[in-house]
Each structure stands twice: as structure tokens, then as C-alpha cells.
Design an enzyme around this catalytic site. Structure first.
Site, PDB file in Angstrom:
ATOM      1  N   SER D  63      10.701  -4.199  20.476  1.00 23.81           N
ATOM      2  CA  SER D  63       9.753  -5.326  20.507  1.00 23.81           C
ATOM      3  C   SER D  63       8.636  -5.175  21.526  1.00 23.81           C
ATOM      4  O   SER D  63       7.666  -5.945  21.493  1.00 23.81           O
ATOM      5  CB  SER D  63      10.490  -6.633  20.803  1.00 23.81           C
ATOM      6  N   LYS D  66       5.230  -5.000  20.213  1.00 23.37           N
ATOM      7  CA  LYS D  66       4.524  -6.187  19.714  1.00 23.37           C
ATOM      8  C   LYS D  66       3.338  -6.565  20.588  1.00 23.37           C
ATOM      9  O   LYS D  66       2.383  -7.188  20.121  1.00 23.37           O
ATOM     10  CB  LYS D  66       5.501  -7.365  19.593  1.00 23.37           C
ATOM     11  N   TYR D 188       5.899  -2.709  10.281  1.00 20.84           N
ATOM     12  CA  TYR D 188       6.657  -3.390  11.327  1.00 20.84           C
ATOM     13  C   TYR D 188       7.824  -2.535  11.819  1.00 20.84           C
ATOM     14  O   TYR D 188       8.026  -2.353  13.033  1.00 20.84           O
ATOM     15  CB  TYR D 188       7.156  -4.728  10.771  1.00 20.84           C
ATOM     16  N   TYR D 240      12.057 -13.717  24.919  1.00 17.13           N
ATOM     17  CA  TYR D 240      12.832 -14.524  23.989  1.00 17.13           C
ATOM     18  C   TYR D 240      13.108 -15.890  24.623  1.00 17.13           C
ATOM     19  O   TYR D 240      12.204 -16.516  25.148  1.00 17.13           O
ATOM     20  CB  TYR D 240      14.139 -13.806  23.617  1.00 17.13           C
ATOM     21  N   VAL D 258      15.017  -4.716  22.519  1.00 13.61           N
ATOM     22  CA  VAL D 258      16.477  -4.569  22.457  1.00 13.61           C
ATOM     23  C   VAL D 258      16.943  -3.148  22.737  1.00 13.61           C
ATOM     24  O   VAL D 258      18.146  -2.905  22.865  1.00 13.61           O
ATOM     25  CB  VAL D 258      17.081  -5.018  21.105  1.00 13.61           C
TER      26      VAL D 258
END
Lengths: 304, 304, 304, 304
Positions: D63, D66, D188, D240, D258
Site C-alpha cells: 500500500s 498508493k 492495482y 488505516y 502489509v
């Protein structure tokens, strides 16, 4: 830095744009306030005050007081306090009870109503005369006797207390409430009903821009580490369900109240208070937020 | 129909299977009850009583009382009552406050706690001496003086009242509560603390199997239409978040309580009460539900 | 019983009241239907048909088909089926995905979209040619070839399939989906796009009023116990988030569809289908529900 | 500032404490990683690199990518982008679909999965060869060819794609998705499967510490205002449902993945990347967060 020039420029631009919102109406005292009032006060780390507009008029600070009660409680309970209340943004309206149920009685942060009630409850456990001591504390860090509790506002809050009372009983059902509910609510409504001007509010927040040391009280109010942490919580949780938007547009730690005030700090630079009564639909002052956005643009100051 | 033979058979089978659960523990009076007690009483439309096991021992009827308070209130408020409380299954635990927030203060049905508080509030608006009048009403429809309020249970409930008090204040914040909260809670805890035996409970529910006419009071308690509607609400909402399961397995309108009791009716045939203190994780009596399932299988009676 | 007289009376009264709603608009084929159409067909346990209004015109049965796919699947999987889908009312809109997340991929009941997708998936595991076999099954229990899949409706559904596709992938992420998603969705949209008249629909539901035996197929479709259980699920879950209201006002097990149809049964008496395209805000036909309410009042028939 | 000395000290302390968590297990490639790996790389605004431990080993950035796709998209769409995705903390797990339903298809922020899918969708609208161009972009801002897509990781992600596919269809049902779902998911999963070392990651984030200018690409990547805003979003949403905790304990804008990596910046001072595979229950690397906490304590650097 010509702070006076900058805040005057900001003041003019905001007045020209004249974005409107809606004055809070849940109690008559807030509903009847003159919606055109608007003031800005900035206090630098030498203690110099810059002001424009209605920056000397007292207004209802409401939830802004929650930063100051947290300040009183934090050093007395850290780190145990954080088993009673989290430091996460809520993603929900400030007075939501649903989230409290999902998270089993631990409020998401100390600035939503449920969390602020826990803080006030903790405060009642450590202070004998909490309402008076909150006033004294704020007077001390503002450098003068400036806090007045508006009895009509307090009384109106008490007449519309059902939801906060429900939150308190709900917290108690989860064993996250120690003192008599009526007593805690009385203290809570007292500090929400306090009135201060922008200039006094900016002074009272000055220690948060100054690693915990108050120029006005001439003492360390919080350790550097604790002061930083309150700033962190203001940044992530200070504007109800609009904290991300405020961080994105303004980039300063701050706290708003439904009276239309916002207090914020630029660490190591200044503290600032802005006031204008009309609110957006998330409950934050339209002009106050716009003023802070313009200010950080003009100063090229933001945390980031 | 050999009802006595059937309930004895059911009783034996349930005892042999001996499925276990957990006695309610939120108040000491329920926690200390003998978990092995088990009784069944069935009353047919001629008023004949059939019983087995501990069917004559009084137990804490708890939420079963909510059917009877709804019965007292229903004809006095219909249809206005249904703007204050809905008749939809909740899909949530019985004491959830989150759903009440999402649905803006209108409880999903009269049997979850929030809805039952609205019913008790409505009852307090129409009866001068509500607690006594509830007892009198139940005594009348059971055909004898049988209701006793257990003072230790009531007192314990009041000492664990935070969550219900929160619900009451929350309802009041939505203007869905008319009487003083303390007064309504006192009545509420009184009727939840009532003790009755299976046989008296089955008699008191008899009018719901009989289109509203009570053999024991010898009068129409509800119109046929109202009696049907209470049955409909029991079927869809009578077992907390397990109503669908009960309809699926048993197929009778009924209401459970955390004391381990279940009262149910087979319209135009009989009313029945079963009691065994151990509960499943949804809060319904393990043996009582199993007994009713076996009974409807054996009798080939269900609504469907 | 003069069923023909009663349904004509009901028909007249509903037409006079002329309550209005809104035709479903999410696909053009439903949006363009004549909103004034209205028909009632009742079939008694001797197989006699009573009808009034547009009871012979085919319409889009939509979700009513879910009762019939459940019927095909139920005996092949019972009781394992109930580890994949529950039998509890949802308390949420029929196409909600949030609840599916909270309940970890187990749909609340077989009639909300997520649950019906699980049923169709299970059906695809047991039938080689599921779409054709669904048609054949319905033709059999209706006693004649009556089912037509409207290709324009099916194609439109497929062009608005994003939400159901999301539900299917979400179920698959919880390992509650066995067959290829496209295949299952094709079957799902096929049975939702089926057209039948009130009379054929009433015939096809007749076995549910008759302990599982179909007069038209001349065979037992479901065991008595299974038939009862489908009725129980219809009663508690057949009308989306309005199941309690329908049980309260009408008191019959039934299932509605966004085409404006409702099929219902009075166990041991009759099956009935009503159709009128305009829906209330919960997605149920305004006139169909009103007609059933008047009918049960006039007949003094309800489950309760 | 002796950055090398400080990060070595931090490294030693974290290794001595040796707090443990759990390696991500949803795909075998992450589950089988050596859990003892741990590295820190810091890059100052002169481009000097400081490193300790496994700071040169590539790992799965997941992530963290992103932030970089948002960087590519932001200037091409601002401000229209913010009608498709918000900038508020979510208060929910990163892959929750429930919140997306409540907020009608507008993800809470660009870093939860739903929001990142919207960003990747927007990217696919503006770049002809998106996967390759993402790699090229990261290589450029890291100053060398350093990005490799791990095909086994990408393939595993695609084999566990149900939940992200559900999110994509759900977004499409709200008309918040423009390109073919398979294409966007391919891009993605490609960027989530990229591998980089701490040192290259720290270099690639350097422009965010430097008002948008990359020393390594030798050009302005974002305007100062845009760079600040990405930092603001990282601070409020980068971890998160633990963003508040990270702001409270560490006080730097950052983003976790992660794979156990965290990239963060101290504006006007440095960028930093830390990696250790074991995660806490919120999905953030235990040792990486602890290292950053110790680092900001030792440096007395934080935003606040």
C-alpha cells in the site's frame, strides 16, 4: 514577519468573499448571536498580540474548552488515561452514540462528546472544585482574569442535556465513568458555557505552540512531549468529522466550537484564535476556517 | 387432543437430551437460580390446565411482561402509538442503542428495550398507579392473585440501570419520552421483576389464543384485530435477534425473557408457558425453545 | 366461502381508494409499464380459480421467483444450507452490503439479494441446466407452460448488474460462493426476468398452502415440515424491511417483487397473487398490500 | 545532525526490545518472508543516505505505492478528484465495504482500498500504459531503476481478488469507476506487488519532505501546495485505523504497507523508510512504528 499586515489582509478577503453558513440553533443564546461578528487574534512566541475585527469580544468557546480540560487531566493520568479514551478520528458526528456501542464504551477520542465527558469525569476525580479550578487554570494561562461562565448558556445546555446524559449513562454502563453523572455534567456544561475573546483564547493556547511552556503563566504547563501529543490529537480529531479536510486545507492543529470559534497553533511560531458564528453543515465556522486557510497560504506556514 | 401426554413426552425428551446453556448473570438474583428447573404448562380454550415439571414454581418473567404492558396500552393509543414505535424486527441485540440513533429515536419494535421503555412511558401517561395496575391487570387475566414483584430483583435491576437509563435519555433527546425518566424506569423495573409460574403465565396469555377474549377475566381484553396484531409482533419480534429462527423451528407467536421463560400461543388452540433458566448466546432459554419445537412437531401444529 | 365475491369487493375498494406509489425505474422495462394495471387471483385447495382485473396478464415476477428457487434447493441441502444463509429478518434494505460485512459473508436470509445469490449458487451446484429447469419446475407446479423469460428485462438487469456482482464477489471473498460468478448471475437474472400472470403465480404457490403437495403437479413438492418452514421465512423476511408491517397488517406468509407482484398463502385455505406496479418507498406494491389487508379483514383469516 | 548514529541507536534498541507481531498471511509470498528482517534508511535534503540493517533488501511495498499513484494523479485532476474521494480518516478497517455503502460510493480517503481503486481508475484514464508508467515514475524519483514487480505476488493477489473486485463493482454501481474493472485491478495489483528497498523508497519519498522538488529526478514533482496536502492526507489517513495513534506517538506523515514497510517524511528535514515484516493487529509493522517513535523522540523532531 508582519503578522498584523497578514491577518488584516486575510480579514479583508474573508469579508469580501462573505461565505455564509448557519448559526447554531440548538439553544436560544447561540441562535440569537449577531452572525456578522468576525475577529482574529494571533499571539507570537514573544507574547506579542496582533488583532483585527471583533477580536476583543467574548464569545461562547464551547468545545474549544475540551483542549484545556484535557491539558489539566493529561499529566495526572498519562498513560492510564488512554485505556479510557482513544486518539483516533471518529469518522462520525461528534455526538454519535452508535460508535460508542461498537467500541464497547471507549470513546474514539477526547474531543467527541463521549470522550470529553470521560475527560471531565477524570478531572472531577482529581480536582476538588473542578469548575472553579478550570476557570482559574485558563485565567492563569491567558495571563489575566478573562473567563466568565454565561449562566444563560449553561442553563440552556442543561435544558437540552438529554443526549449528553444518555452518553454519560452509556459510559457508566461500560464502567467508564467514576463520578456522579449530575456532578460531571454540571462541570461539563460549565466549561462549555465559558466565554472568552479571541485574544484571550489565543494567549491560552500559546503554550501548545511553545513546547508546553506558557509565556503568560510563566511556567511549563505540559512537558514538550505532552504538548506535542495534544497537538497531534487536535490535528487528527479537532474538527469533528472534518478533521481531514482541515488538515488538508489548513494544516494546523486546532479545535473548533459550535459558538463559531477556532483556536489553532503553528508550533514554534504562534497561536491564533478566529471567531465567526456561522457554521457549515459539519458544525465548523465557515469564515474562521477560510481565514486560517488563507493565512497559512499567505505565510507559507503549515505543518507539512 | 391428549395435551397432557404430549407435554410429558416433550418434557422427558428435553430432559434426556439435556442441552445446556448459561444462566443470566447480570444480576445476582438470576445468577443464583437453580439451573436444573424446568416446567411446562399448557392451557386450552376450555380453560383446562396441563402441566409437567416445575410448572407451578414462580420465576422471574422479565421481558415476557412486555407483551402484557403492550396489551394495556395498545387500545388506548392505537394507531398513534405506531408513530412512536415500529413493528419491524430489529436485526440487532435487544439493548442496542446504535439502531435507535440510525432510526432517529423510533425504536424498531415494542419488545426491544428501547421500545418497551416507550410502551411503559405511554402506560404512565394513562394510568395513575401504573405498577399496581399492571399487577391487577395480570392477576385479572390469570384468574387469580398470582403476581409478586421480587424486591431483590427490582433493586438489582435498578443498580444495573445505566444502559436502560441511557436509552431513556436518548429517547427523550428525540422527544419520544413524555414522563419523568425515574418514574418510568421504576415502573419498567417493577414489571420486569414480576414473578409468576408457568401455569399462571399460560393463563394470562390465553386471550391471545382466543381472539382477545379471556376465559379467566371473562371479558374481551383486546379486539380480535388487536389480539392478532400482538401475535404478529410476537412472531416477528418476540425472540430478540432470533425471531426468524424461532418462527422457522417452532412457528408460534411467543415472547421470551432472560429469566428463562417463554410464553407462546397457538391461535384458536392453546396458550403455553415453558421455563428453564439456561440461555443460549442470543438470550433465549435453550430447553424452553427445544420443548416448543418438539411440541409443535408432535402436535403438527404451527401457524404455517 | 364466496372467494369470488370477496376479491371483487376488495378490488373495487382498492380502486376507489386509489392509493398511489412509484413504478420501479432502475430498468426501462419496469419504468414503462402501465401503472394502472391491477389484478387478483386466488386459488383454493380444490384448485378452483377466482380472479378479477388484470389477473391473466403476465408481469415481471422479479423477487417472487426467489421462493421457488429456494423450494428447488431446500430439500437437496437441508440442513447444511443454513450454514450458508440465515433465516433472520434483515432490518436493512434488500441490497445492502454492509450487513453482509458485519455478519462475515452469511446473508441474513434467502430473500435479500445476497441470500438469493447464495441460493442460486447452490442451485447451480445441483442442476445441470438451471435456468431451463427453473422454468420447467414452475411450469410443473403451475400446471401449464406459463413461464417466459423477458429477454429485454434480463438484458437490462445485466446492464445494471454492478451491485449484485459486487455482492457475489463479496460472498466469494468469504468462501460462500462455489460456482463461476457470471454463470450464477446469468441464472439469477433469468429467474428475476420471468413473467407470469397472477393466476399462474397463485397456482404455483398453491403447494405452500397445502402442506407441500401441489394439486397441479399432482405430487409432493416439499415435505410438510419444509413447506411450513418456507412459509415461516416468508412471514418474517418476505417483504424486505417491511416484513413486520406486513405481518402486522396482513398476517399471511408472502413474497413481493419490484414488478409490483405479491404472492401469499393462507395455510390450509388458499394461495393468492396480486399485482399492481406502483411501489411504496420500501419497494412493495401499494395496492397489492392494501388488497391483501382488506382481504384478510373481510375473511377474518390470518395466521393469528 | 548525526543521522547515522541516531538510526543505529534506534536499530539497536528496537532489536533489543524485540517486540513481535504476525507476518501477513493472506498470500503465501508474504507469509513465507523471513520475519527477522529489519532495515532503516534515511535520506536528507542534500541527498545523503544513511542506512542500517536490511536497508538495501527489496521487499513488497504494497500500500505504500498508493502515495505514489496519488502523486501521479493529483495534479492532473485537482480539484475534481475530490468529488470522487474524500480526505477524511475512515475509522474503519482498510478494506471495509460497509462505509462505502453509507457514504454512497465516495471512499473516505485515497489510502483505504476503495479510495486507492478510484485513484488507480483515474490513473488509467490519463496514462496509456499505466503499469509501466508507474514503474518509470518511481524509478525517476528514486534516481535509478529500482522497481521490480514480483510476478508471484501479483499473481497471488489476483487469486485473492474477490474483495477488491467487489469494491470495484460497488464503486461502479455508484458511477464512481470509469475504466474496465479487470484492467484497473491489473494495474492495482501490479503496483501493490512492486518491490523496493528501504533506501530506494526513502529516496522516492524525498520530494514530499522537500516541498515537492525531487533531488533525484531533479525536477518539481508536485507544487509545494500539493506536496503539503499529500503529507496532510498521510498524517490523517496513512495508517488505516491507527492513524491517530501514529500521529500521537510519532507525529510524522507516513504510509504503511502489509509487507511491513513504512515510508515517512519530516518536512524540510528528511525522508525515511523502515521495514520489518511482523504486523500488529491493525496491519502496521510493529518494529517499523516503534523505530519511528524512538527516532522522533531522539531527534526531538515531529510536526508538532
Amino acid at each position: 514577519m508582519d503578522y498584523q499586515g497578514v491577518i488584516e489582509e486575510v480579514y479583508q478577503e474573508v469579508q469580501q468573499e462573505n461565505q455564509r453558513g448557519k448559526v447554531a440553533t440548538y439553544i436560544p443564546e447561540l441562535a440569537s448571536v449577531n452572525p456578522d461578528q468576525f475577529g482574529i487574534a494571533l499571539v507570537d512566541l514573544q507574547g506579542r498580540v496582533y488583532g483585527v475585527g471583533d477580536y476583543q469580544l467574548p464569545f461562547s468557546i464551547q468545545s474549544i474548552s475540551k483542549v484545556l480540560t484535557l491539558t489539566m487531566v493529561f499529566p495526572k493520568f498519562d498513560p492510564q488515561l488512554w485505556s479510557r479514551v482513544n486518539v483516533e478520528p471518529s469518522g462520525n458526528p461528534f455526538n454519535s452514540i452508535a460508535q460508542l456501542e461498537y467500541e464497547k464504551g471507549i470513546p474514539r477520542n477526547p474531543f467527541i462528546n463521549a470522550g470529553a465527558l470521560v475527560i471531565t469525569d477524570a478531572l472531577c476525580s482529581k480536582f476538588d472544585n473542578p469548575t472553579q479550578q478550570i476557570s482559574e487554570f485558563i485565567n492563569e494561562i491567558a495571563g489575566k482574569n478573562c473567563v466568565a461562565i454565561n449562566p444563560a448558556v449553561k442553563s440552556s445546555e442543561q435544558n437540552h442535556a438529554e443526549r449528553n446524559t444518555a452518553l454519560a449513562y452509556f459510559l457508566k454502563s461500560y464502567k467508564n465513568f467514576d463520578n456522579p453523572i449530575n456532578q460531571v455534567l454540571d462541570v461539563y456544561f460549565s466549561h462549555c458555557a465559558m466565554e472568552m475573546s479571541c485574544v484571550d483564547l489565543a494567549k491560552s493556547f500559546s503554550f501548545l505552540a511553545n513546547d508546553g511552556y506558557s509565556l503568560f503563566a510563566q511556567r511549563e504547563i505540559l512537558s514538550e512531549s505532552h504538548a506535542r501529543r495534544i497537538n497531534a490529537i487536535m490535528l487528527t480529531c479537532g474538527f469533528y468529522d472534518e478533521a481531514g479536510e482541515f488538515a488538508y486545507r489548513v494544516g494546523l492543529p486546532g479545535k473548533s466550537g459550535v459558538g463559531g470559534g477556532v483556536a489553532a497553533v503553528m508550533p514554534h511560531k504562534f497561536s491564533i484564535a478566529v471567531w465567526s458564528p456561522e457554521l457549515n453543515e459539519k458544525g465548523n465556522s465557515v469564515k474562521s476556517i477560510r481565514a486560517l486557510e488563507l493565512l497559512t497560504d499567505k505565510l507559507s506556514f503549515s505543518l507539512f
